[in-house]
Design a protein around this motif. Sequence first.
Motif, mmCIF file in Angstrom:
data_model
loop_
_atom_site.group_PDB
_atom_site.id
_atom_site.type_symbol
_atom_site.label_atom_id
_atom_site.label_comp_id
_atom_site.label_asym_id
_atom_site.label_seq_id
_atom_site.Cartn_x
_atom_site.Cartn_y
_atom_site.Cartn_z
ATOM 1 N N SER A 1 0.808 -1.222 0.000
ATOM 2 C CA SER A 1 0.000 0.000 0.000
ATOM 3 C C SER A 1 0.839 1.270 0.000
ATOM 4 O O SER A 1 0.493 2.254 -0.656
ATOM 5 C CB SER A 1 -0.949 0.005 1.200
ATOM 6 O OG SER A 1 -1.829 -1.085 1.153
ATOM 7 N N PHE B 1 0.519 3.978 -2.836
ATOM 8 C CA PHE B 1 0.144 5.374 -2.571
ATOM 9 C C PHE B 1 1.145 6.345 -3.185
ATOM 10 O O PHE B 1 0.785 7.462 -3.569
ATOM 11 C CB PHE B 1 0.003 5.610 -1.065
ATOM 12 C CG PHE B 1 -1.412 5.521 -0.594
ATOM 13 C CD1 PHE B 1 -2.174 6.658 -0.383
ATOM 14 C CD2 PHE B 1 -1.997 4.283 -0.389
ATOM 15 C CE1 PHE B 1 -3.486 6.572 0.026
ATOM 16 C CE2 PHE B 1 -3.308 4.177 0.034
ATOM 17 C CZ PHE B 1 -4.061 5.328 0.249
ATOM 18 N N TYR C 1 -8.455 11.079 -1.516
ATOM 19 C CA TYR C 1 -8.129 9.838 -0.807
ATOM 20 C C TYR C 1 -7.104 10.110 0.287
ATOM 21 O O TYR C 1 -7.190 9.571 1.396
ATOM 22 C CB TYR C 1 -7.604 8.817 -1.808
ATOM 23 C CG TYR C 1 -7.656 7.377 -1.352
ATOM 24 C CD1 TYR C 1 -8.079 7.028 -0.072
ATOM 25 C CD2 TYR C 1 -7.275 6.345 -2.202
ATOM 26 C CE1 TYR C 1 -8.143 5.714 0.348
ATOM 27 C CE2 TYR C 1 -7.331 5.012 -1.795
ATOM 28 C CZ TYR C 1 -7.759 4.713 -0.517
ATOM 29 O OH TYR C 1 -7.811 3.405 -0.110
ATOM 30 N N ALA C 2 -6.132 10.972 -0.017
ATOM 31 C CA ALA C 2 -5.115 11.321 0.984
ATOM 32 C C ALA C 2 -5.756 12.036 2.177
ATOM 33 O O ALA C 2 -5.397 11.785 3.330
ATOM 34 C CB ALA C 2 -4.042 12.205 0.361
ATOM 35 N N TYR D 1 -8.739 11.580 3.233
ATOM 36 C CA TYR D 1 -9.439 10.547 4.009
ATOM 37 C C TYR D 1 -8.460 9.838 4.952
ATOM 38 O O TYR D 1 -8.801 9.541 6.094
ATOM 39 C CB TYR D 1 -10.093 9.523 3.086
ATOM 40 C CG TYR D 1 -10.496 8.266 3.830
ATOM 41 C CD1 TYR D 1 -11.613 8.265 4.651
ATOM 42 C CD2 TYR D 1 -9.721 7.109 3.741
ATOM 43 C CE1 TYR D 1 -11.960 7.129 5.379
ATOM 44 C CE2 TYR D 1 -10.065 5.974 4.456
ATOM 45 C CZ TYR D 1 -11.187 5.980 5.273
ATOM 46 O OH TYR D 1 -11.508 4.859 5.982
ATOM 47 N N GLU D 2 -7.251 9.552 4.465
ATOM 48 C CA GLU D 2 -6.253 8.882 5.304
ATOM 49 C C GLU D 2 -5.889 9.747 6.510
ATOM 50 O O GLU D 2 -5.727 9.239 7.619
ATOM 51 C CB GLU D 2 -4.998 8.575 4.484
ATOM 52 C CG GLU D 2 -5.190 7.525 3.413
ATOM 53 C CD GLU D 2 -5.474 6.147 3.988
ATOM 54 O OE1 GLU D 2 -4.927 5.821 5.060
ATOM 55 O OE2 GLU D 2 -6.246 5.403 3.362
ATOM 56 N N ALA E 1 -8.696 9.526 8.940
ATOM 57 C CA ALA E 1 -8.688 8.239 9.653
ATOM 58 C C ALA E 1 -7.658 8.257 10.785
ATOM 59 O O ALA E 1 -7.886 7.681 11.850
ATOM 60 C CB ALA E 1 -8.383 7.105 8.678
ATOM 61 N N ASP F 1 -9.090 -0.106 14.297
ATOM 62 C CA ASP F 1 -8.641 0.063 12.909
ATOM 63 C C ASP F 1 -7.241 -0.539 12.758
ATOM 64 O O ASP F 1 -6.291 -0.099 13.405
ATOM 65 C CB ASP F 1 -8.609 1.552 12.564
ATOM 66 C CG ASP F 1 -8.319 1.809 11.085
ATOM 67 O OD1 ASP F 1 -8.027 0.837 10.364
ATOM 68 O OD2 ASP F 1 -8.391 2.979 10.668
ATOM 69 N N HIS G 1 -2.364 3.698 8.363
ATOM 70 C CA HIS G 1 -2.628 4.949 7.655
ATOM 71 C C HIS G 1 -1.375 5.813 7.506
ATOM 72 O O HIS G 1 -1.200 6.495 6.495
ATOM 73 C CB HIS G 1 -3.728 5.731 8.375
ATOM 74 C CG HIS G 1 -5.060 5.038 8.383
ATOM 75 N ND1 HIS G 1 -5.810 4.877 7.240
ATOM 76 C CD2 HIS G 1 -5.753 4.441 9.389
ATOM 77 C CE1 HIS G 1 -6.934 4.231 7.543
ATOM 78 N NE2 HIS G 1 -6.913 3.946 8.832
ATOM 79 N N HIS H 1 0.479 4.783 4.483
ATOM 80 C CA HIS H 1 -0.139 5.316 3.266
ATOM 81 C C HIS H 1 0.295 6.761 3.038
ATOM 82 O O HIS H 1 0.679 7.140 1.924
ATOM 83 C CB HIS H 1 -1.661 5.250 3.378
ATOM 84 C CG HIS H 1 -2.202 3.849 3.446
ATOM 85 N ND1 HIS H 1 -3.536 3.575 3.613
ATOM 86 C CD2 HIS H 1 -1.581 2.639 3.378
ATOM 87 C CE1 HIS H 1 -3.716 2.265 3.635
ATOM 88 N NE2 HIS H 1 -2.538 1.679 3.496
ATOM 89 N N ILE H 2 0.230 7.550 4.100
ATOM 90 C CA ILE H 2 0.632 8.956 3.987
ATOM 91 C C ILE H 2 2.111 9.071 3.654
ATOM 92 O O ILE H 2 2.529 9.925 2.852
ATOM 93 C CB ILE H 2 0.318 9.705 5.306
ATOM 94 C CG1 ILE H 2 -1.200 9.783 5.527
ATOM 95 C CG2 ILE H 2 0.919 11.105 5.280
ATOM 96 C CD1 ILE H 2 -1.948 10.526 4.441
#
Length: 270
Positions: free
Chosen positions: A187, A191, A224-225, A227-228, A231, A239, A243, A246-247
């Motif tokens: 991921s 990303f 989408y970023a 949203y991360e 989160a 969860d 995350h 991803h960032i």
Amino acid sequence: MSKLTPVVKVLLILNIVIFALQYILQNYGIDLSEMFALRYFGAETFAPYQLVTHMFLHAGLWHILGNMYALYIFGPPLETYFDSKKFLALYMIAGLGAAVLHVGVSAWEVQNMQIQVEEFKAHPTPAEFTSFMKGEGFYAYDRSTEIRNFVNDFEENPTNQSYISNATSLVDNIAYAKRNIQTVGASGAVFGILAAFGIVFANIKLVLLFPPIPIKAKYLVFGYALYEIYAIYQANPTDNVAHFAHIGGFIFGIILVKLWGKSDKPMRWN
């Protein structure tokens, strides 16, 4: 979409083959994640090679399908736009950058957890134990009636040495488990690709599956970023998505594209 490009093809095959190998070996009691998944760098089971190997393991079918679908869709245009060497560098550096940010945040979280562990051991009271279980031990506390009953029993018997000993063992076990949490997946690398795509092909319109409406790549990718980030802000204890990884991949994807600048090659969108 563009035709499948060489590096994208190799990455797809490699990830799928390793995932199949994970599934096959599990039937023989061999879990590749035990050795090759990423842990926080201070964990008892950490090894430096995990910074790379974790990118080629996945936690389940939907996990790998999501990552490989994104690689299949967004990878070929970028590999064509730059070149195969740069695209591979983008994939690997974004994945490594994601891992470094993730273990860095994990180190901070583990340090805070260890403070709570030491506070409980210094004052093994039901109040300290309940605080730890509802915080660091929330996942176990929320899912185990037995643990919740034990917490209640300890509150009713605060000086019982057996309860104190069992509570200490449980705290140590939860701390060990959290220090050695396994992280797997491509991921972070994906990303990085999404971030690069959102910059290079900012105004290309993509059609969402749900709802089926066209949206410019820059809005989809950077939405989408956001949203991360949301989160992370929510900090849901149940969860299990990394995350920050991803960032991290997203940030390194942006950095690399900015460093490389615009390509002079003509592009045709198929």
